[in-house]
Write a protein that holds these residues in place. Sequence first.
Motif, PDB file in Angstrom:
ATOM      1  N   CYS A  75       0.811  -1.221   0.000  1.00 49.98           N
ATOM      2  CA  CYS A  75       0.000   0.000   0.000  1.00 49.98           C
ATOM      3  C   CYS A  75       0.840   1.265   0.000  1.00 49.98           C
ATOM      4  O   CYS A  75       0.336   2.342  -0.346  1.00 49.98           O
ATOM      5  N   LEU A  78       0.663   1.422  -3.655  1.00 49.99           N
ATOM      6  CA  LEU A  78      -0.677   1.321  -4.242  1.00 49.99           C
ATOM      7  C   LEU A  78      -1.596   2.474  -3.876  1.00 49.99           C
ATOM      8  O   LEU A  78      -2.518   2.792  -4.633  1.00 49.99           O
ATOM      9  N   LYS A  79      -1.376   3.077  -2.726  1.00 56.86           N
ATOM     10  CA  LYS A  79      -2.332   4.096  -2.254  1.00 56.86           C
ATOM     11  C   LYS A  79      -2.417   5.304  -3.180  1.00 56.86           C
ATOM     12  O   LYS A  79      -3.351   6.102  -3.082  1.00 56.86           O
ATOM     13  N   LYS A  80      -1.473   5.435  -4.088  1.00 54.33           N
ATOM     14  CA  LYS A  80      -1.509   6.541  -5.048  1.00 54.33           C
ATOM     15  C   LYS A  80      -2.375   6.218  -6.260  1.00 54.33           C
ATOM     16  O   LYS A  80      -2.637   7.110  -7.079  1.00 54.33           O
ATOM     17  N   ARG A  81      -2.823   4.961  -6.375  1.00 53.61           N
ATOM     18  CA  ARG A  81      -3.635   4.556  -7.515  1.00 53.61           C
ATOM     19  C   ARG A  81      -5.116   4.590  -7.112  1.00 53.61           C
ATOM     20  O   ARG A  81      -5.502   4.022  -6.091  1.00 53.61           O
ATOM     21  N   PRO A  82      -5.961   5.218  -7.920  1.00 55.15           N
ATOM     22  CA  PRO A  82      -7.368   5.393  -7.534  1.00 55.15           C
ATOM     23  C   PRO A  82      -8.081   4.091  -7.164  1.00 55.15           C
ATOM     24  O   PRO A  82      -8.820   4.056  -6.174  1.00 55.15           O
ATOM     25  N   ASP A  83      -7.871   3.022  -7.932  1.00 55.27           N
ATOM     26  CA  ASP A  83      -8.590   1.772  -7.677  1.00 55.27           C
ATOM     27  C   ASP A  83      -8.201   1.124  -6.351  1.00 55.27           C
ATOM     28  O   ASP A  83      -8.952   0.294  -5.821  1.00 55.27           O
ATOM     29  N   TRP A  84      -7.034   1.483  -5.847  1.00 52.29           N
ATOM     30  CA  TRP A  84      -6.521   0.822  -4.656  1.00 52.29           C
ATOM     31  C   TRP A  84      -6.629   1.679  -3.400  1.00 52.29           C
ATOM     32  O   TRP A  84      -6.271   1.222  -2.306  1.00 52.29           O
ATOM     33  N   GLN A  85      -7.090   2.894  -3.529  1.00 49.26           N
ATOM     34  CA  GLN A  85      -7.143   3.779  -2.365  1.00 49.26           C
ATOM     35  C   GLN A  85      -8.088   3.240  -1.288  1.00 49.26           C
ATOM     36  O   GLN A  85      -7.759   3.230  -0.100  1.00 49.26           O
ATOM     37  N   PRO A 321      -1.431  -7.460 -11.635  1.00 50.85           N
ATOM     38  CA  PRO A 321      -0.939  -6.139 -11.227  1.00 50.85           C
ATOM     39  C   PRO A 321       0.009  -6.236 -10.043  1.00 50.85           C
ATOM     40  O   PRO A 321      -0.245  -6.970  -9.082  1.00 50.85           O
TER      41      PRO A 321
END
Length: 395
Positions: A75, A78-85, A321
């Motif tokens: 994370c 990943l937290k910078k990617r919209p789908d993963w927030q 991914p």
Amino acid sequence: MTESKTTPFLRTAATLLLFLLVLLSGCVAPSPPPPLPEPLPPVEVKPLEAVSWEEVDGWFEEDPLPAFAAFLKSCRALKKRPDWQTPCVEAAALDPEDSGAVRLFFETCFTPHRVRNPDGSDTGMVTGYYAPDLQGSRSRSDRFSYPLYKVPDDLLVIDLSSVYPELGSYRLRGRVEGRRVVPYYSRSELDGAALPARGKELCWVEDPVELFFLHIQGSGRITLDDGSRIMVSYAEQNGHPYRSIGKLLLDRGAMTRDQMSMQNIRAWAQANPAQVRGLLDENPSYIFFHELAPGVETPPGALGIPLTAERSLAVDPRTVPLGAPVFLSTTWPSSSVPLKRLMVAQDTGGAIKGAVRADFFWGCGDEAGAYAGRMKQQGRMWVLLPRPQGPLAAR
């Protein structure tokens, strides 16, 4: 009564007519065959197929806590990617020791997707890798005479993707010779008498075969002769294709496929020291390293975060991914004993190509190497992807 003079003529004419009819009947074109049915369009196989949790082999017997700790590391990227927030925010709010809550988190925030190959099959090769331990020194000596190189100053890395988008992320490596860009030095040239990378030695180690395995694994720990220890990791490579020395030994009959392992390659090298250099030079690919910060004990993966032993997985990011949780169903190395556990896709590898293809990170040191060196199993994979509407979005 005498026969008419016209009778022979009539008989001859009838015979000729019959002959012509027979001849013509052989020249009549046969009826055309019925048209073939139109071929059916090829069935498109989607590499990721959404399934229920009941279809994930071993999910309900798995303890999700170890993989959850690895996912929290993912994370960071990943937290910078919209789908993963949403799943990353949800994960940060959980008690990392509450197995029930963590299981509910995965089942609520994610949908499992069966990974399939282009031919529709759902099984593939699972290998293992690790970070080896080596003995070394900052100074060259009779004992420590095999160098680990930093990236040479004359190594060019050429990215043409802005001009040729079809090349994707492919990058060329080379060097300048006059006005031409030529391939960079191969392994045999870098280790040869000319030593073109001289001056870029990071340290020296005592065993060329262990150094070769370090090149293959990409990261490792080196205990120096002063008692200190450093972690080194992949920085660049020379651009030459990788060639497996294990396959070469198989082709030459040095061992059978059942015998093939890193341990047996070491044993072969010890029994055939005069042939080691020639065998290693058959693989022209060469890796350059950099030293990680003091105190780092685990190598970083492709996401730039430290890998977690027995929970990090190297995958082909064209299908899976990076950062995503992956449930893996395979068997223990050289065994039929089931190995089913939740992992996290945190790394890639030059040999990890294909949808159902994975490399299992076993950790650091000899014990991890014993597992990694024997692992060549069949397995299945399910990648966990965020639901479009997670619990947080519904509030």
